[in-house]
Scaffold this active site. Structure first.
Site: not given
Ligand code: NAD
Ligand code: 0WE
Length: 261
Positions: A65, A95, A156, A163, A195
């Site tokens: 993306v 990030a 975060y 976000k 995840t």
């Molecule tokens: P995940 O690692 O399973 O999913 C993150 C996805 O982002 C991966 O599939 C990765 O390939 C994709 N991605 C990153 N850069 C990309 C790029 N350039 N092109 C295409 N895909 C790309 O982790 P997740 O926790 O399922 O994250 C999914 C969403 O949920 C994210 O937006 C995250 O911010 C959000 N989220 C996560 C949590 C949590 O605690 N895990 C909580 C709230 C929201």
């Molecule tokens: O959105 C997220 C995490 C998304 C994410 C995770 C990574 C890890 C690996 C974005 N970028 C990266 N880059 C990497 O190199 N969440 C909601 C999960 C999350 O991440 C946190 C949280 C929570 C909750 C980071 C700090 C504090 C809380």
């Protein structure tokens, strides 16, 4: 008969069977939806192929993306399977790792600020732009946010700012796509889940425990629970809901422990 029977959904952001995107795909498939999955890079393909098989899909497409060309190719490929579709799910964030650990002012740079916003917010707009010609009227778009959009949560950091942008994006996209096409745009704001994206985060276990102790339900949420709400929001059952952020967080965001009375 499921409430997504005769609908087709493209789901962007599956990396493993722990991904929130996978919880969403499974929930939608269970409701009768046809599924297409996209993955970021070749090294994820095998895992995503397995996930696709589990929801009876053979549409698995590479999509970075961060690249307009890659997004364009994705929809060209999707068109060879489907003439049109109904639902687009964006479950992607990124990030720089350094930006997610330490004092916000110290660890944020012009460069990591731009990347976080590009991949975590603009990409939702970019996907909507490219999907638009193939999207059916009364379709639905959905993204996944986190409480860090509206509260300053330790570490975060720039992801929270991205976000906040994503949530504003939901409202502007709803306003742009609602009037002529009846397309709805919503987000689920999920509580913390272990995840792949979370596995790189320092002290994530502590964050999960804190959420248990400070939520109304006294437990964490699952990808299945997030998936079910996402499926509902993208279905005709939610035909009156657009531009909304729905919390799936065990009530954490509305709960206050209070003093020991
Ligand atoms: P995940 O690692 O399973 O999913 C993150 C996805 O982002 C991966 O599939 C990765 O390939 C994709 N991605 C990153 N850069 C990309 C790029 N350039 N092109 C295409 N895909 C790309 O982790 P997740 O926790 O399922 O994250 C999914 C969403 O949920 C994210 O937006 C995250 O911010 C959000 N989220 C996560 C949590 C949590 O605690 N895990 C909580 C709230 C929201
Ligand atoms: O959105 C997220 C995490 C998304 C994410 C995770 C990574 C890890 C690996 C974005 N970028 C990266 N880059 C990497 O190199 N969440 C909601 C999960 C999350 O991440 C946190 C949280 C929570 C909750 C980071 C700090 C504090 C809380």
């Amino acid at each position: 008969m499921g409430f997504l029977t005769n609908k087709k959904a493209l789901i962007v952001g599956v990396a493993s069977n722990r991904s929130i995107a996978w919880g969403i795909a499974e929930a939608m498939a269970k409701q009768g939806c046809e599924i297409a999955l996209s993955y970021q890079t070749q090294k994820l393909k095998k895992r995503v192929d397995k996930c696709a098989a589990l929801c009876n899909s053979n549409i698995v497409i590479e999509c970075d993306v961060g690249s307009d060309l890659s997004i364009e190719k994705t929809f060209t490929k999707l068109k060879s399977h489907w003439d049109n579709f109904d639902i687009l799910v964006h479950s992607v964030a990124f990030a720089s790792h350094e930006a997610l650990d330490g004092n916000y002012i110290e660890v944020t740079t012009r460069d990591n600020f731009a990347t976080a916003h590009d991949i975590s917010s603009y990409s939702f707009t970019a996907l909507a732009k490219a999907a638009n010609p193939m999207l059916n009227d009364n379709g639905a778009l959905l993204t996944v946010s986190y409480l860090g959009a509206i509260r300053a949560i330790p570490n975060y950091n720039v992801m929270g700012v991205a976000k906040a942008s994503l949530e504003a994006n939901v409202r502007y996209m709803a306003a742009a796509l609602g009037p002529r096409r009846g397309i709805r745009v919503n987000a689920v704001s999920a509580g913390p889940i272990k995840t792949l994206a979370a596995s790189g985060i320092k002290n994530f276990g502590k964050l999960l425990d804190y959420a248990v102790n400070n939520s109304a339900l006294k437990r964490n949420v699952t990808t299945e629970e997030v998936g079910n709400v996402a499926a509902f929001l993208c279905s005709d059952l939610a035909s009156g809901i657009t531009g909304e952020i729905t919390y799936v967080d065990s009530g954490y965001s509305v709960y206050d422990q209070g003093p020991n009375l």
